[in-house]
Motif scaffolding. Structure first.
Motif, PDB file in Angstrom:
ATOM      1  N   GLU A  26       0.805  -1.217   0.000  1.00 46.52           N
ATOM      2  CA  GLU A  26       0.000   0.000   0.000  1.00 46.52           C
ATOM      3  C   GLU A  26       0.839   1.268   0.000  1.00 46.52           C
ATOM      4  OE1 GLU A  26      -2.694  -0.278   3.254  1.00 46.52           O
ATOM      5  OE2 GLU A  26      -3.870  -1.921   2.349  1.00 46.52           O
ATOM      6  N   ARG A  27       2.137   1.136   0.238  1.00 46.06           N
ATOM      7  CA  ARG A  27       2.995   2.334   0.197  1.00 46.06           C
ATOM      8  C   ARG A  27       3.181   2.852  -1.225  1.00 46.06           C
ATOM      9  NH1 ARG A  27       8.348   0.374   2.751  1.00 46.06           N
ATOM     10  NH2 ARG A  27       7.721  -1.484   1.561  1.00 46.06           N
ATOM     11  N   LYS A  29       2.156   4.525  -4.473  1.00 45.81           N
ATOM     12  CA  LYS A  29       1.119   5.454  -4.892  1.00 45.81           C
ATOM     13  C   LYS A  29       1.246   5.720  -6.391  1.00 45.81           C
ATOM     14  CE  LYS A  29       0.086   5.880  -0.537  1.00 45.81           C
ATOM     15  NZ  LYS A  29      -1.077   5.136   0.011  1.00 45.81           N
ATOM     16  N   THR A  30       0.132   5.739  -7.077  1.00 43.34           N
ATOM     17  CA  THR A  30       0.148   5.992  -8.518  1.00 43.34           C
ATOM     18  C   THR A  30       0.449   7.456  -8.781  1.00 43.34           C
ATOM     19  OG1 THR A  30      -1.443   4.225  -8.947  1.00 43.34           O
ATOM     20  CG2 THR A  30      -1.188   5.918 -10.644  1.00 43.34           C
ATOM     21  N   ARG A 329      10.842  10.933  -2.665  1.00 44.50           N
ATOM     22  CA  ARG A 329      10.048   9.863  -3.259  1.00 44.50           C
ATOM     23  C   ARG A 329      10.798   9.249  -4.435  1.00 44.50           C
ATOM     24  NH1 ARG A 329       4.810  13.285  -4.787  1.00 44.50           N
ATOM     25  NH2 ARG A 329       6.537  14.349  -5.831  1.00 44.50           N
ATOM     26  N   TYR A 360       4.820   4.692 -10.421  1.00 40.49           N
ATOM     27  CA  TYR A 360       4.502   4.728  -9.001  1.00 40.49           C
ATOM     28  C   TYR A 360       5.487   5.601  -8.233  1.00 40.49           C
ATOM     29  CZ  TYR A 360       1.691   0.609 -10.183  1.00 40.49           C
ATOM     30  OH  TYR A 360       0.779  -0.244 -10.748  1.00 40.49           O
ATOM     31  N   ASN A 361       5.041   6.085  -7.079  1.00 38.87           N
ATOM     32  CA  ASN A 361       5.896   6.754  -6.099  1.00 38.87           C
ATOM     33  C   ASN A 361       5.925   5.937  -4.817  1.00 38.87           C
ATOM     34  OD1 ASN A 361       4.862  10.189  -6.809  1.00 38.87           O
ATOM     35  ND2 ASN A 361       6.462   8.954  -7.747  1.00 38.87           N
TER      36      ASN A 361
END
Length: 374
Positions: A26-27, A29-30, A329, A360-361
């Motif tokens: 879940e870490r 992020k799009t 990031r 993703y980031n």
């Protein structure tokens, strides 16, 4: 008591393994959603974002783009002309001022956008080049033509900076190119050295890769590279892994000193048994982040040579050209390059890329070194 200790150790081992192999993290992020693969993102401190689009899925169009607005419109950078190369109709003069085969882009320590163009040296000698764009004016600041250095068979891959020097990996012969950014002088070194030549083919998702055009195993020689934050060491490896390092003082001196150039193999040190990977990045503490194409992982290689897992996720399919921004990031381009029409695919399919393509980031709590980029 002994049995309890063994069970405790086993329980801990299984728990750690469970964390390592989970399918989603879940870490992640799009950051960007695309309809064509990208093999590299870079950003400026004020939020501009650029991508290298890899036309390996049958699509055509711009190679270098800027991501603009909330709707993430892709705009040709710096303009359509630079992205309009046509091998059938364009001239040698055109190849000097267009992307013939852009292979990488990154914001440099000077705040400019630098583009590596592998070119096509069999027909256009000046198409192999490193281009610097002023991001204030969006105009060319300088072009370094490298065809005389790479020779007819060399293909430049990526670039890193160290003061007035730039280092480029060259992946078809297997070599490093040292470039003086002030004078424009350049030299190919460590040509076909064991540290620059791949010992195994590329692999991804557990399979060795074969070229679509020939059916032969695909070997990518000198590819990933990083410079330590203090500028002392240059780290590099072929596409299949096995990272080496050399002190930059030897590379810099070899640019003009024939004796040092001949002695460079004596100064190369093996550094880490890294895997087949698509990309890497380094932070201000000297930690190198690299992707594992077979395990869909991003791992962290510390300056002392030890490695730890950052993230594993089934979506991280062939992460290429990792970027660390000023907000701490990592930008991870899940390019799916191994599923493209560049490589043989199951059942004679031209490509098996699943769209959309995601960038993703993930937060890592570390900043990029100032030596590397703005």
């Amino acid at each position: 008591m002994l049995w309890s200790t063994i069970l405790l150790g086993l329980s801990f081992s299984l728990s750690v393994q469970g964390d390592v192999t989970k399918d989603r993290d879940e870490r992640l992020k799009t950051a960007v959603v695309l309809d064509t693969p990208t093999t590299g993102a870079s950003t400026t401190p004020d939020g501009r974002a650029f991508l290298k689009l890899a036309r390996v899925d049958g699509t055509t169009g711009s190679q270098i783009v800027e991501v603009v607005g909330d709707d993430q419109t892709l705009v040709s950078y710096p303009n359509d002309d630079w992205n309009s190369w046509n091998a059938s109709t364009d001239s040698a003069a055109d190849s000097e001022k267009k992307y013939v085969s852009a292979n990488a882009q990154r914001v440099g320590p000077d705040g400019n956008l630098w583009v590596v163009d592998s070119g096509d040296l069999h027909g256009f000698s000046n198409s192999s080049k490193l281009i610097s764009f002023n991001l204030t004016t969006n105009e060319v600041q300088r072009i370094y033509y490298l065809g005389d250095v790479t020779t007819r068979n060399g293909s430049i891959n990526d670039v890193r900076f160290n003061g007035k020097y730039a280092y480029l990996t060259e992946y078809t012969i297997g070599s490093i190119i040292v470039l003086d950014l002030e004078t424009g002088d350049a030299r190919m070194v460590l040509r076909e050295h064991k540290s620059t030549v791949a010992s195994m083919p590329l692999s991804a998702e557990g399979h060795l890769l074969r070229a679509q055009s020939t059916g032969e195993f695909e070997f990518i020689h000198a590819d990933q590279e990083e410079v330590s934050p203090d500028g002392k060491y240059f780290y590099y490896q072929p596409g299949n892994g096995y990272m080496s390092r050399i002190e930059t003082k030897y590379l810099n001196d070899a640019l003009k000193n024939d004796t040092t150039a001949d002695l460079l193999p004596n100064y190369v040190e093996p550094f880490s048994l890294t895997p087949s990977t698509g990309g890497s990045a380094i932070d201000a503490e000297g930690n190198i982040y690299y992707s594992d194409g077979d395990r869909q992982e991003i791992r962290i290689l510390a300056p002392n040579g030890t490695t730890t897992l950052l993230v594993r996720d089934e979506r991280l399919l062939w992460v290429d050209a990792i970027w660390l921004d000023t907000n701490q990031r990592l930008w991870l381009c899940a390019s799916q390059l191994n599923r493209s029409n560049r490589f043989l695919q199951p059942n004679n399919q031209s490509n098996t890329i699943e769209k959309p393509i995601y960038v993703y980031n993930i937060d890592v709590g570390h900043s990029p070194p100032r030596l590397d980029h703005a």
